[in-house]
Design a protein around this motif. Structure first.
Motif, PDB file in Angstrom:
ATOM      1  N   LEU A 100       0.928  -1.208  -0.093  1.00 36.61           N
ATOM      2  CA  LEU A 100       0.104  -0.199   0.057  1.00 36.61           C
ATOM      3  C   LEU A 100       0.856   1.167   0.000  1.00 36.61           C
ATOM      4  N   ALA A 101       2.096   1.084   0.324  1.00 40.39           N
ATOM      5  CA  ALA A 101       2.943   2.234   0.735  1.00 40.39           C
ATOM      6  C   ALA A 101       3.608   2.596  -0.755  1.00 40.39           C
ATOM      7  N   GLY A 102       3.444   1.511  -1.717  1.00 41.70           N
ATOM      8  CA  GLY A 102       4.280   1.867  -3.053  1.00 41.70           C
ATOM      9  C   GLY A 102       5.656   1.386  -2.928  1.00 41.70           C
ATOM     10  N   ASP A 103       6.057   0.633  -1.938  1.00 43.99           N
ATOM     11  CA  ASP A 103       7.118   0.411  -1.855  1.00 43.99           C
ATOM     12  C   ASP A 103       7.354  -0.870  -0.962  1.00 43.99           C
ATOM     13  N   THR A 104       8.310  -1.640  -0.927  1.00 40.51           N
ATOM     14  CA  THR A 104       8.384  -2.798  -0.161  1.00 40.51           C
ATOM     15  C   THR A 104       8.600  -2.235   1.455  1.00 40.51           C
ATOM     16  N   ASP A 105       7.995  -2.902   2.318  1.00 46.37           N
ATOM     17  CA  ASP A 105       8.198  -2.585   3.507  1.00 46.37           C
ATOM     18  C   ASP A 105       8.704  -4.167   3.954  1.00 46.37           C
ATOM     19  N   THR A 106       9.778  -3.922   5.138  1.00 48.73           N
ATOM     20  CA  THR A 106      10.244  -5.105   5.544  1.00 48.73           C
ATOM     21  C   THR A 106       9.417  -6.212   6.161  1.00 48.73           C
ATOM     22  N   GLN A 107       9.466  -7.394   5.807  1.00 46.42           N
ATOM     23  CA  GLN A 107       8.600  -8.314   6.471  1.00 46.42           C
ATOM     24  C   GLN A 107       9.494  -9.050   7.638  1.00 46.42           C
ATOM     25  N   TYR A 108       8.805  -9.072   8.910  1.00 43.59           N
ATOM     26  CA  TYR A 108       9.365  -9.574   9.972  1.00 43.59           C
ATOM     27  C   TYR A 108       8.895 -11.181  10.446  1.00 43.59           C
ATOM     28  N   PHE A 109       9.581 -12.070  10.389  1.00 42.82           N
ATOM     29  CA  PHE A 109       9.116 -13.394  10.543  1.00 42.82           C
ATOM     30  C   PHE A 109       9.189 -13.895  11.979  1.00 42.82           C
ATOM     31  N   GLY A 110       8.103 -14.708  12.329  1.00 42.64           N
ATOM     32  CA  GLY A 110       8.146 -15.538  13.335  1.00 42.64           C
ATOM     33  C   GLY A 110       8.800 -16.626  13.234  1.00 42.64           C
ATOM     34  N   PRO A 111       8.889 -17.518  14.339  1.00 45.77           N
ATOM     35  CA  PRO A 111       9.752 -18.650  14.435  1.00 45.77           C
ATOM     36  C   PRO A 111       9.285 -19.956  13.758  1.00 45.77           C
ATOM     37  N   GLY A 112       8.106 -19.796  13.218  1.00 42.86           N
ATOM     38  CA  GLY A 112       7.433 -21.006  12.590  1.00 42.86           C
ATOM     39  C   GLY A 112       6.750 -21.905  13.320  1.00 42.86           C
TER      40      GLY A 112
ATOM     41  N   TYR B  36      18.072 -12.302   4.786  1.00 41.23           N
ATOM     42  CA  TYR B  36      17.793 -12.633   6.109  1.00 41.23           C
ATOM     43  C   TYR B  36      18.805 -13.987   6.548  1.00 41.23           C
ATOM     44  N   LYS B  37      18.899 -13.459   8.119  1.00 40.43           N
ATOM     45  CA  LYS B  37      19.720 -14.661   8.738  1.00 40.43           C
ATOM     46  C   LYS B  37      18.956 -15.429   9.627  1.00 40.43           C
ATOM     47  N   GLN B  38      18.923 -16.798   9.311  1.00 48.05           N
ATOM     48  CA  GLN B  38      18.253 -17.738  10.071  1.00 48.05           C
ATOM     49  C   GLN B  38      19.034 -18.845  10.969  1.00 48.05           C
ATOM     50  N   GLU B  39      19.110 -18.521  12.185  1.00 50.86           N
ATOM     51  CA  GLU B  39      20.042 -19.390  13.196  1.00 50.86           C
ATOM     52  C   GLU B  39      19.329 -20.676  13.594  1.00 50.86           C
ATOM     53  N   LYS B  40      18.026 -20.668  14.356  1.00 47.72           N
ATOM     54  CA  LYS B  40      17.579 -21.739  14.799  1.00 47.72           C
ATOM     55  C   LYS B  40      15.670 -21.623  14.305  1.00 47.72           C
ATOM     56  N   LYS B  41      15.276 -20.236  14.680  1.00 46.35           N
ATOM     57  CA  LYS B  41      14.015 -20.511  14.221  1.00 46.35           C
ATOM     58  C   LYS B  41      13.471 -19.391  13.373  1.00 46.35           C
ATOM     59  N   ALA B  42      13.257 -18.035  13.790  1.00 42.40           N
ATOM     60  CA  ALA B  42      12.665 -17.061  12.888  1.00 42.40           C
ATOM     61  C   ALA B  42      13.917 -16.504  12.172  1.00 42.40           C
ATOM     62  N   PRO B  43      13.512 -16.279  10.886  1.00 43.34           N
ATOM     63  CA  PRO B  43      14.428 -15.521  10.082  1.00 43.34           C
ATOM     64  C   PRO B  43      14.653 -14.080  10.319  1.00 43.34           C
ATOM     65  N   VAL B  86      21.816 -20.233   8.533  1.00 40.53           N
ATOM     66  CA  VAL B  86      21.450 -20.129   7.187  1.00 40.53           C
ATOM     67  C   VAL B  86      20.783 -18.580   6.619  1.00 40.53           C
ATOM     68  N   TYR B  87      21.710 -18.237   5.556  1.00 41.75           N
ATOM     69  CA  TYR B  87      21.530 -16.899   4.984  1.00 41.75           C
ATOM     70  C   TYR B  87      20.503 -17.232   3.928  1.00 41.75           C
ATOM     71  N   LEU B  88      19.419 -16.107   4.180  1.00 41.00           N
ATOM     72  CA  LEU B  88      18.471 -16.564   2.948  1.00 41.00           C
ATOM     73  C   LEU B  88      18.575 -15.150   2.438  1.00 41.00           C
ATOM     74  N   CYS B  89      18.269 -15.405   0.858  1.00 42.58           N
ATOM     75  CA  CYS B  89      17.927 -14.281  -0.193  1.00 42.58           C
ATOM     76  C   CYS B  89      16.615 -14.276  -0.624  1.00 42.58           C
ATOM     77  N   THR B 105      22.029 -20.428   1.919  1.00 44.84           N
ATOM     78  CA  THR B 105      23.259 -20.837   2.022  1.00 44.84           C
ATOM     79  C   THR B 105      23.489 -21.227   3.472  1.00 44.84           C
ATOM     80  N   GLN B 106      23.843 -22.486   3.677  1.00 41.28           N
ATOM     81  CA  GLN B 106      24.159 -23.074   5.358  1.00 41.28           C
ATOM     82  C   GLN B 106      25.712 -22.622   5.536  1.00 41.28           C
ATOM     83  N   LEU B 107      26.128 -21.605   6.226  1.00 45.22           N
ATOM     84  CA  LEU B 107      27.355 -20.998   6.885  1.00 45.22           C
ATOM     85  C   LEU B 107      27.516 -21.776   7.910  1.00 45.22           C
ATOM     86  N   THR B 108      28.740 -22.504   8.016  1.00 46.86           N
ATOM     87  CA  THR B 108      29.318 -22.995   9.325  1.00 46.86           C
ATOM     88  C   THR B 108      30.858 -22.186   9.516  1.00 46.86           C
ATOM     89  N   VAL B 109      30.613 -21.706  10.726  1.00 50.56           N
ATOM     90  CA  VAL B 109      32.170 -21.143  11.106  1.00 50.56           C
ATOM     91  C   VAL B 109      32.764 -22.108  12.404  1.00 50.56           C
TER      92      VAL B 109
END
Lengths: 118, 111
Positions: A100-112, B36-43, B86-89, B105-109
């Motif tokens: 809606l803002a006409g630009d990408t807004d950052t998406q924040y993710f949950g842990p799944g 994004y960086k995903q370590e265990k759970k949320a990216p 894991v680094y996500l694009c 990409t799974q990065l292991t240091v």
């Protein structure tokens, strides 16, 4: 500020059963997204809510999946009946303004939610 | 259909090394590319890139976008074990802000 939360963190069900996943977005975020990652594959888009309306549900795999966002706050994703291929990690994300803002807004993710269908 | 390809899929390095992660894409109506960086759970969000040639930096991490050649790189200098993840694009290339992800990409240091 609390991030995106999802419940449960893990669910194990048998084929044919029903499961409901819940997502609570960041407070004030109108945009809510569901994604899924199945084993060995990339994260894939399922659908997008703007407030309580479905903006894009083109990624929903079939009619066994039903997403709702009553009141424009939290969202649920129901799988009924579950099949083996539904196993995977279901992610929820939220953003403040989105398209809606006409630009990408950052998406924040949950842990799944990790769903295992036996 | 939009497509994002990351390479390598897996990378093992020693602490102190510098790594470069690659992301190429084919999308319609490109608007932005996100890391994004995903370590265990949320990216967790790292960078959003919208313009070519402008480097984004955060500590030891940096990223740049090339919209002509359709790729981005993520650099990590002086790697630490805490960079293992894991680094996500992902690319926003369609209407409605849906993201298209690469496999990661799974990065292991190692210490």
């Amino acid at each position: 500020e609390a991030g995106v939360t999802q419940f449960p963190s893990h669910s194990v069900i048998e084929k044919g059963q029903t499961v409901t996943l819940r997502c609570d977005p960041i407070s004030g975020h109108d945009n809510l997204y569901w994604y899924r990652r199945v084993m060995g594959k990339e994260i894939k888009f399922l659908l997008h809510f703007v407030k309580e309306s479905k903006q894009d549900e083109s990624g929903m795999p079939n009619n066994r999946f039903l997403a709702e966002r009553t009141g424009g706050t939290y969202s649920t994703l129901k799988v009924q009946p579950a099949e083996l291929e539904d196993s995977g990690v279901y992610f929820c994300a939220s953003s403040q303004d989105g398209w809606l803002a006409g630009d990408t807004d950052t998406q924040y993710f949950g842990p799944g939610t990790r769903l295992t269908v036996l | 259909e939009d497509k994002v390809v990351q390479s390598p899929l897996s990378l093992v390095v020693h602490e102190g090394d510098t790594v470069t992660l690659n992301c190429s894409y084919e999308v319609t109506n490109f608007r932005s590319l996100l890391w994004y960086k995903q370590e265990k759970k949320a990216p967790t969000f790292l960078f959003m890139l919208t313009s070519s040639g402008i480097e984004k930096k955060s500590g030891r991490l940096s990223s740049i976008l090339d919209k002509k050649e359709l790729f981005s790189i993520l650099n990590i200098t002086a790697t630490q074990t805490g960079d293992s993840a894991v680094y996500l694009c992902a690319v926003d290339g369609a209407s409605g802000s849906r993201l298209t992800f690469g496999e990661g990409t799974q990065l292991t240091v190692n210490p």
